[in-house]
Write a protein that holds these residues in place. Structure first.
Motif, short mmCIF file in Angstrom:
data_model
loop_
_atom_site.label_atom_id
_atom_site.label_comp_id
_atom_site.label_asym_id
_atom_site.label_seq_id
_atom_site.Cartn_x
_atom_site.Cartn_y
_atom_site.Cartn_z
N PHE A 37 1.68 6.69 -6.90
CA PHE A 37 0.57 7.50 -7.41
C PHE A 37 0.86 8.98 -7.21
O PHE A 37 0.70 9.79 -8.12
N ALA A 70 0.67 4.11 -2.91
CA ALA A 70 0.34 5.50 -2.59
C ALA A 70 1.45 6.45 -3.04
O ALA A 70 1.18 7.51 -3.62
N ALA A 113 -4.39 9.75 -1.33
CA ALA A 113 -4.23 8.40 -1.88
C ALA A 113 -4.06 7.38 -0.75
O ALA A 113 -4.64 6.28 -0.81
N SER A 114 -3.31 7.74 0.30
CA SER A 114 -3.13 6.82 1.43
C SER A 114 -4.48 6.45 2.04
O SER A 114 -4.75 5.28 2.32
N PRO A 138 0.81 -1.22 0.00
CA PRO A 138 0.00 0.00 0.00
C PRO A 138 0.85 1.27 0.00
O PRO A 138 0.51 2.24 -0.67
N ILE A 189 -6.43 4.18 -0.41
CA ILE A 189 -5.83 2.85 -0.58
C ILE A 189 -5.99 2.01 0.69
O ILE A 189 -6.37 0.84 0.62
N ILE A 248 -8.05 -1.49 0.83
CA ILE A 248 -7.34 -2.75 1.07
C ILE A 248 -7.71 -3.38 2.41
O ILE A 248 -7.99 -4.57 2.49
#
Lengths: 197, 178
Positions: free
Chosen positions: A175, A172, B166-167, A168, B170, B174
């Motif tokens: 991206f 991140a 984004a963190s 992850p 994501i 997940i």
């Protein structure tokens, strides 16, 4: 800036405790916080020693250079203003590899060397060139493959699976980096168009 | 989502194996080189201590006094609309400003909520996925004497914002929000 934030957190906390009746907790927190910090850093030793030792092998054996070579075509595309085979490219690549593999301390001198080369390319002006901005942006959004200190913290607090955040994190950061490069290019192109008009 | 956990789990051991095999193949004295490089790790860990002590004490005071809870409570109604836990806000603010301060907040969040909680995982990914924009800007441009930094700060901060967003997305996708 960090000085203000640091003082503000402490002072606001203490003033808040006066009215909130939480002075006792604050007293405890001072010593617990300090102790926790030292415990954490001791915990970092294990991961950092192992990882930096391992990466020294990868540096000596030339594995990192080999990996950097693979990324060269991509980096050339990202930095169209740098002539190929210019030393700046080599420093940029080494800096990116060091950042990727959690070698922050090795990355900084390489990054500064890359900046020196970029400044020379720009005729020594004290103004950031296009490549400099791009390089900086890539660095601040940082592609990380192994977040060493985060792994150490997670291990320290008994995570069931300390490494589960690795992929992850890669997704991140990748991206964010791609977006940063695109935004950088968009802003550059827009400015250039205005200049032509 | 099973694949992501498996890749995460396999990645580090495989990198270790590749490095060791490649080193042996290139006739590097692997063990001795490892020990030399490892020494640097001790230095780094020890040198972080004062940074982390200062930060963790400030954060602990802020939390123990009830101030943190108060401010987080003010933000919660707005952030909850977007599925963002308000507890993460101090980290998001500090991350671009100071790496060691952010490290302190990350460890505080992981200690408080547990490494395998939503907030713990989110803090882990956030800490790993962006870097300290202000620090890099100051050091890199300062070292070579760049006065006009162009759009570097603006783009850097936009990138941080994207990385943080984004963190959140994501980690939610997940691991879910539990």
């Amino acid at each position: 800036m960090i000085n203000i934030i640091w003082v503000a957190m402490s002072v606001i906390g203490i003033v808040f405790a006066m009215f909130n009746g939480t002075m006792e907790e604050v007293n405890k927190a001072v010593f617990q916080g300090a102790q926790e910090a030292v415990t954490l850093c001791i915990g970092f030793i294990s991961v950092l020693v192992f990882w930096l030792g391992l990466m020294r092998i990868a540096q000596t054996s030339g594995l990192l250079d080999k990996l950097a070579y693979l990324f060269k075509p991509l980096v050339k595309k990202i930095f169209p203003d740098i002539p190929s085979d210019h030393p700046a490219l080599g420093y940029i690549l080494s800096n990116m590899m060091a950042n990727m593999f959690g070698l922050g301390n090795a990355a900084t001198p390489l990054g500064i060397k890359a900046m020196e080369q970029l400044k020379m390319l720009n005729g020594g002006k004290n103004e950031a060139s296009r490549s400099m901005v791009t390089f900086l942006v890539i660095n601040t959004s940082s592609i990380t493959i192994i977040p060493t200190t985060v792994l150490a913290i997670r291990m320290n607090y008994d995570s069931v699976s300390p490494a589960e955040i690795v992929l992850p994190t890669i997704i991140a950061s990748l991206f964010a980096t791609i977006c940063a490069i695109l935004i950088d290019r968009y802003i550059y192109n827009r400015k250039n168009r205005n200049r032509v008009r | 989502m099973q694949i992501i956990s498996t890749v995460s789990l396999w990645l580090i051991p495989i990198i270790i194996a590749i490095i060791l095999i490649h080193g042996t193949w290139k006739k590097v004295p692997t063990y001795e080189t490892f020990v030399e490089g490892g020494k640097e790790g001790i230095k780094i860990a020890i040198s972080i201590i004062p940074f982390l002590v200062g930060m963790l004490v400030a954060i602990s005071i802020f939390r123990a006094s009830g101030a943190l809870e108060f401010f987080v409570g003010l933000l919660r109604p707005v952030l909850e609309l977007f599925g963002i836990p308000a507890e993460i806000v101090p980290l998001a603010i500090l991350r671009p400003i100071s790496g060691n301060a952010a490290l302190g907040v990350t460890s505080d969040l992981i200690a408080t909520y547990g490494p395998d909680s939503f907030i713990g995982r989110l803090a882990s990914v956030m800490q790993g996925s962006t870097d300290t924009t202000f620090y890099i800007l100051t050091v890199y441009f300062g070292a070579v004497g760049i006065k006009k930094m162009g759009d570097a700060l603006k783009i850097g901060l936009i990138a941080d914002f994207i990385g943080i967003t984004a963190s959140i997305i994501i980690v939610t996708l997940i691991f879910g929000t539990t």
